[in-house]
Design a protein around this motif. Structure first.
Motif, short mmCIF file in Angstrom:
data_model
loop_
_atom_site.label_atom_id
_atom_site.label_comp_id
_atom_site.label_asym_id
_atom_site.label_seq_id
_atom_site.Cartn_x
_atom_site.Cartn_y
_atom_site.Cartn_z
N TRP A 196 -65.87 -52.15 -0.44
CA TRP A 196 -64.94 -51.74 0.30
C TRP A 196 -65.47 -52.41 2.29
CZ3 TRP A 196 -64.52 -48.67 4.43
CH2 TRP A 196 -64.47 -47.04 4.25
N ASP A 200 -60.83 -51.99 5.47
CA ASP A 200 -60.35 -51.77 4.27
C ASP A 200 -59.49 -50.55 3.83
OD1 ASP A 200 -60.83 -54.78 4.00
OD2 ASP A 200 -62.15 -53.93 2.23
N ASP A 201 -58.89 -50.29 3.02
CA ASP A 201 -58.01 -49.15 2.45
C ASP A 201 -58.75 -48.85 1.36
OD1 ASP A 201 -56.71 -46.76 1.93
OD2 ASP A 201 -54.86 -48.28 1.71
N LEU A 222 -57.87 -48.89 -2.85
CA LEU A 222 -58.78 -49.31 -3.93
C LEU A 222 -59.45 -47.81 -5.24
CD1 LEU A 222 -60.70 -52.11 -4.34
CD2 LEU A 222 -62.47 -51.06 -3.02
#
Length: 374
Positions: A89, A93-94, A98
């Motif tokens: 990532w 992003d989270d 994920l």
């Protein structure tokens, strides 16, 4: 040359971890970087503010979540040999979504002890079920050492014994604790450790503080000195050994109390065998000291497990009903401490065998007399 573990060892550990995860009623195990991560993957990856974690599920292949800027280094580590899937990532992003990909909002998560709150809280916020510590899974795996791990602990024990054998070079009246510690640090590296994880030089009254490190105190010819040292030897398994030193005749009361301490340590080591409890080993040492009126001067547990961490399961402490099994490795280290005056401790690492135990440390356990000058 040190024995390294091959990818089959780590693959088997990951398989057993998935089985134990399911047996504990968990849907997934989230393992942050540190000793647990290293045990399962062979990688020494580190987590800072960006999440790197191993995700283990009973119903899917293990995978690693990491920031893209850490991806190249991770692939070059032992994880590359395992060919694990890696979900990377970038900032923005989270990573927590994920990590939880494919798991419902009510997933039952186990998290490793060392996972920082920085990462634990966001994971918990994404689940309706509070995460649980993964200790029952990870302790069961790491407590019983395999042959390669035991060989590594023996190498570490022999290496730290060689440092203690050189103590007469370093520990001399008129020097400060810090000066002695600096020499010990160099010797620990010279004798095969990657670094010193800890160095305790407790002279005179400082010896009565079990977690004293070192100070500018000048060591006197009448002092009793506690030296507790250790660190990792390739491939990362730790040594930990304590001996107590003096420079000549000591007070009669100190000599008598040290003899009792030595008896207590011998009694505890002699009690180690499969089928007995950790509690019983603690009691074997504690009972000897209590019978001599020294019980209130033994102020800590008798021991701790050792491996990739200096302190890990099993803990040799009163009330611990864990049953000893072959392959467990831990310290046996009773001490006596007289605040403001002196202290002493004797520590060996022992391995539980099929019919007793083996000590990886073999240096004399007497109150060792050193010369007063080099």
């Amino acid at each position: 040359m040190a024995t390294r573990f091959d990818s089959d060892v780590y693959s088997d550990r990951l398989r057993r971890a998935a089985e134990l995860t399911e047996a504990e009623g968990l849907d997934a195990l989230i393992v942050g970087t540190g000793p647990d991560f290293r045990y399962l993957t062979g990688s020494e990856a580190e987590t800072f503010e960006r999440l790197t974690a191993l995700v283990i599920r009973p119903d899917a292949r293990p995978r690693v979540v990491t920031a893209r800027l850490e991806l190249a280094a991770l692939r070059e580590s032992a994880i590359g040999d395992l060919d694990l899937p890696i979900a990377d990532w970038v900032d923005g992003d989270d990573p927590y979504a994920l990590a939880l990909d494919g798991l419902g909002g009510d997933a039952r998560l186990g998290v490793s002890d060392a996972l920082p709150a920085l990462h634990l809280v966001p994971l918990a916020d994404r689940s309706t079920v509070a995460p649980r510590l993964a200790t029952p899974v990870l302790r069961e795996l790491r407590m019983i050492k395999d042959a390669a791990e035991l060989a590594a602990l023996r190498r570490a024990g022999a290496a730290i014994d060689r440092v203690h054998a050189r103590m007469g070079e370093f520990l001399v009246p008129g020097r400060t604790e810090k000066q002695v510690a600096a020499d010990i640090d160099a010797a620990i590296r010279a004798e095969g450790h990657s670094h010193a994880e800890f160095i305790i030089v407790g002279s005179g009254p400082n010896g009565a503080d079990p977690h004293h490190e070192m100070s500018d105190r000048i060591i006197g010819a009448d002092d009793v000195v506690v030296i507790d040292i250790g660190g990792p030897v390739d491939p990362g398994y730790n040594s930990d050994c304590t001996r107590t030193y003096c420079f000549g005749a000591v007070r009669a009361d100190i000599a008598a109390e040290y003899a009792t301490l030595q008896h207590a340590q011998e009694a505890a080591v002699s009690a180690v065998r499969p089928g007995v409890t950790a509690h019983s080993i603690d009691a074997a040492a504690r009972d000897v000291l209590a019978a001599a009126g020294l019980g209130d001067r033994f102020i800590h547990r008798t021991g701790h497990g050792i491996g990739l961490s200096v302190h890990e399961e099993p803990y040799i402490v009163s009330g611990n009903d864990d049953v000893l099994r072959p392959g467990m490795a831990f310290s046996v280290e009773p001490g006596v401490y007289s605040a403001g005056d002196w202290g002493a401790r004797i520590e060996d690492i022992v391995i539980v065998t099929d019919d007793g135990c083996e000590s990886v440390n073999t240096r004399p356990r007497d109150l060792t007399v050193l010369p007063v000058s080099r």
